[in-house]
Enzyme design. Structure first.
Site, PDB file in Angstrom:
ATOM      1  N   CYS A 112       0.817  -1.225   0.000  1.00  0.00           N
ATOM      2  CA  CYS A 112       0.000   0.000   0.000  1.00  0.00           C
ATOM      3  C   CYS A 112       0.850   1.274   0.000  1.00  0.00           C
ATOM      4  CB  CYS A 112      -0.967   0.002   1.180  1.00  0.00           C
ATOM      5  SG  CYS A 112      -2.100  -1.401   1.123  1.00  0.00           S
ATOM      6  N   HIS A 247      -3.592   7.293   2.398  1.00  0.00           N
ATOM      7  CA  HIS A 247      -3.915   5.957   1.883  1.00  0.00           C
ATOM      8  C   HIS A 247      -5.335   5.620   2.349  1.00  0.00           C
ATOM      9  CE1 HIS A 247      -3.983   1.823   0.931  1.00  0.00           C
ATOM     10  NE2 HIS A 247      -3.761   1.380   2.160  1.00  0.00           N
ATOM     11  N   ASN A 277      -9.968  -0.354  -0.405  1.00  0.00           N
ATOM     12  CA  ASN A 277      -8.511  -0.260  -0.317  1.00  0.00           C
ATOM     13  C   ASN A 277      -7.898  -0.808  -1.611  1.00  0.00           C
ATOM     14  OD1 ASN A 277      -5.794  -0.502   0.187  1.00  0.00           O
ATOM     15  ND2 ASN A 277      -6.032  -1.407   2.228  1.00  0.00           N
TER      16      ASN A 277
HETATM   17  N1  COA Z   1     -18.668  -8.600   8.762  1.00  0.00           N
HETATM   18  C1  COA Z   1     -19.192  -8.877   9.984  1.00  0.00           C
HETATM   19  N2  COA Z   1     -18.428  -9.187  11.048  1.00  0.00           N
HETATM   20  C2  COA Z   1     -17.105  -9.220  10.855  1.00  0.00           C
HETATM   21  C3  COA Z   1     -16.507  -8.953   9.605  1.00  0.00           C
HETATM   22  C4  COA Z   1     -17.350  -8.636   8.534  1.00  0.00           C
HETATM   23  N3  COA Z   1     -16.892  -8.353   7.307  1.00  0.00           N
HETATM   24  N4  COA Z   1     -15.173  -9.053   9.718  1.00  0.00           N
HETATM   25  C5  COA Z   1     -14.910  -9.373  11.005  1.00  0.00           C
HETATM   26  N5  COA Z   1     -16.077  -9.483  11.681  1.00  0.00           N
HETATM   27  C6  COA Z   1     -16.281  -9.820  13.088  1.00  0.00           C
HETATM   28  C7  COA Z   1     -15.140 -10.586  13.662  1.00  0.00           C
HETATM   29  O1  COA Z   1     -15.256 -11.952  13.364  1.00  0.00           O
HETATM   30  C8  COA Z   1     -15.294 -10.281  15.132  1.00  0.00           C
HETATM   31  O2  COA Z   1     -16.296 -11.117  15.637  1.00  0.00           O
HETATM   32  P1  COA Z   1     -16.119 -11.773  17.111  1.00  0.00           P
HETATM   33  O3  COA Z   1     -16.061 -10.608  18.047  1.00  0.00           O
HETATM   34  O4  COA Z   1     -17.348 -12.584  17.228  1.00  0.00           O
HETATM   35  O5  COA Z   1     -14.861 -12.557  17.057  1.00  0.00           O
HETATM   36  C9  COA Z   1     -15.821  -8.855  15.163  1.00  0.00           C
HETATM   37  O6  COA Z   1     -16.349  -8.613  13.840  1.00  0.00           O
HETATM   38  C10 COA Z   1     -14.778  -7.813  15.460  1.00  0.00           C
HETATM   39  O7  COA Z   1     -13.633  -8.096  14.683  1.00  0.00           O
HETATM   40  P2  COA Z   1     -12.365  -7.207  14.749  1.00  0.00           P
HETATM   41  O8  COA Z   1     -11.309  -7.765  13.844  1.00  0.00           O
HETATM   42  O9  COA Z   1     -11.992  -6.918  16.167  1.00  0.00           O
HETATM   43  O10 COA Z   1     -12.940  -5.853  14.128  1.00  0.00           O
HETATM   44  P3  COA Z   1     -12.229  -4.476  13.947  1.00  0.00           P
HETATM   45  O11 COA Z   1     -13.016  -3.405  14.551  1.00  0.00           O
HETATM   46  O12 COA Z   1     -10.753  -4.553  14.252  1.00  0.00           O
HETATM   47  O13 COA Z   1     -12.323  -4.263  12.362  1.00  0.00           O
HETATM   48  C11 COA Z   1     -10.958  -4.415  10.411  1.00  0.00           C
HETATM   49  C12 COA Z   1     -11.697  -5.169  11.482  1.00  0.00           C
HETATM   50  C13 COA Z   1     -10.301  -5.396   9.464  1.00  0.00           C
HETATM   51  C14 COA Z   1     -11.941  -3.540   9.665  1.00  0.00           C
HETATM   52  C15 COA Z   1      -9.892  -3.514  11.104  1.00  0.00           C
HETATM   53  O14 COA Z   1      -9.139  -4.276  11.992  1.00  0.00           O
HETATM   54  C16 COA Z   1      -8.993  -2.868  10.143  1.00  0.00           C
HETATM   55  O15 COA Z   1      -9.396  -2.032   9.355  1.00  0.00           O
HETATM   56  N6  COA Z   1      -7.673  -3.192  10.216  1.00  0.00           N
HETATM   57  C17 COA Z   1      -6.710  -2.599   9.345  1.00  0.00           C
HETATM   58  C18 COA Z   1      -6.844  -3.210   8.007  1.00  0.00           C
HETATM   59  C19 COA Z   1      -6.089  -2.493   6.995  1.00  0.00           C
HETATM   60  O16 COA Z   1      -6.240  -1.311   6.857  1.00  0.00           O
HETATM   61  N7  COA Z   1      -5.267  -3.218   6.269  1.00  0.00           N
HETATM   62  C20 COA Z   1      -4.545  -2.703   5.206  1.00  0.00           C
HETATM   63  C21 COA Z   1      -3.491  -1.801   5.700  1.00  0.00           C
HETATM   64  S1  COA Z   1      -2.749  -1.152   4.320  1.00  0.00           S
END
Ligand code: COA
Length: 320
Positions: A112, A247, A277
């Site tokens: 990224c 980004h 993204n």
């Molecule tokens: N739909 C519904 N529920 C979802 C889901 C989806 N698409 N994806 C994950 N969940 C669930 C998980 O399973 C978890 O359930 P649980 O509590 O029963 O285990 C719950 O939602 C919370 O998951 P969590 O990973 O803690 O959520 P979060 O608030 O951290 O959001 C992301 C997840 C991926 C959106 C977030 O971590 C993120 O944006 N991370 C950075 C990613 C990124 O930018 N990557 C590229 C960098 S260049």
């Protein structure tokens, strides 16, 4: 000698995948995706399109805006994590399509942060006199390496391309660029395989794997630090920045960086809601959007920043 941005361009494939569409693919909801990421829709490449196709559209769009002869380009850099082939580079494939011959053309792979890396390199070529006019592109077809059964990643990544043409100038231009990496975090955002894993049937099923929570925290902290580094290298205050072009990974990460800069969201370019993204394409896509809709004007100061797999991170401070 400095380099300055002459023109920008971009391209998004026609097919749009909405959050509602994703509700039919994995166990998710529009509400969850919107609240946790800010994404509402994303563009997905057609079956017969490749990363180079997207890059070519974006390049031609930028060339048209610059109103220059493609033959005057003397450096081509394509930032991509999803090249058409292992080799030749996507930059060489693009060079052939643009009928440009002889100038250096190569890919940069910094996920990224790829576009910021490519801009940093092109700027150095121009500052040293090794190039006068560079075509710098970020292009991705991430949908090809997304695990469409993994709801934690498939809702995030998408396809697109953005381009800039930079040229030598006595006035700045690109004020500074800052790029970094720390490979000790490689496993937090990676693919499940690569060339090392090629089996008898060839290269198959390479998929993105991510520890979302950990990536999120690192991204917020690291982007805060790169903002400080960039401002202090230029002896500037937060209030000197007219536009933040971040980004586009997650609206919550973008808002955290804007808060750090004490910037109102009116001065932050966000396209994540429409594009998802798009990795290396995300910063030039956002930049082109705000240039074309008239928000970013000549003479304004813009801060580009990115964070991605590697981990890699970087910024560019630009007098547009
Ligand atoms: N739909 C519904 N529920 C979802 C889901 C989806 N698409 N994806 C994950 N969940 C669930 C998980 O399973 C978890 O359930 P649980 O509590 O029963 O285990 C719950 O939602 C919370 O998951 P969590 O990973 O803690 O959520 P979060 O608030 O951290 O959001 C992301 C997840 C991926 C959106 C977030 O971590 C993120 O944006 N991370 C950075 C990613 C990124 O930018 N990557 C590229 C960098 S260049």
């Amino acid at each position: 000698m400095f380099s300055r941005i002459m023109a920008t361009g971009s391209y998004l494939p026609d097919k749009i995948l909405t959050n509602q569409d994703l509700e039919n693919i994995v166990d998710t909801t529009d509400q969850w995706i919107t609240e946790r990421t800010g994404i509402k829709q994303r563009h997905i490449v057609a079956d017969d399109q490749s990363t180079c196709d997207l890059a070519e559209f974006a390049a031609r769009n930028a060339l048209e805006a610059a109103d220059i002869d493609p033959q005057s380009i003397d450096l081509i850099i394509v930032a991509t994590t999803t090249p058409d082939r292992v080799f030749p580079s996507t930059a060489c494939l693009l060079q052939q399509r643009l009928d440009i011959h002889g100038c250096p053309a190569f890919d940069v792979q910094a996920v990224c942060t790829g576009f910021v890396y490519a801009l940093d390199i092109a700027d150095k070529f121009i500052k040293t006199g090794a190039a006068k006019r560079a075509l710098v592109i970020g292009a991705e077809t991430l949908s090809r390496i997304v695990d469409w059964t993994d709801r934690t990643t498939c809702v995030l990544f998408a396809d697109g391309a953005g381009a800039v043409i930079i040229e030598a100038s006595e006035e700045p231009g690109i004020l500074s660029t800052h790029i970094h990496a720390d490979g000790s975090f490689a496993e937090l955002l990676t693919t499940n395989g690569g060339i090392t894993d090629v089996g008898p049937d060839g290269l198959d099923n390479i998929l993105i794997e991510m520890k979302g929570n950990e990536v999120f925290k690192m991204a917020v902290n690291t982007l805060g630090r790169i903002v400080d580094e960039t401002l202090s290298a230029n002896n500037m205050q937060k209030s000197d920045i007219d536009w933040l072009v971040p980004h586009q990974a997650n609206i919550r990460i973008i808002n955290a960086t804007a808060k750090k800069l004490k910037m109102s969201t009116d001065h932050v370019v966000t396209t994540v809601q429409n594009h998802g993204n798009t990795s290396a394409a995300s910063v030039p896509l956002a930049l082109d959007t705000a240039v074309r809709d008239g928000r970013i004007k000549r003479g304004e100061t813009i801060l580009l920043e990115a964070f991605g797999g590697g981990f890699t991170w970087g910024s560019a401070l630009i007098k547009y």
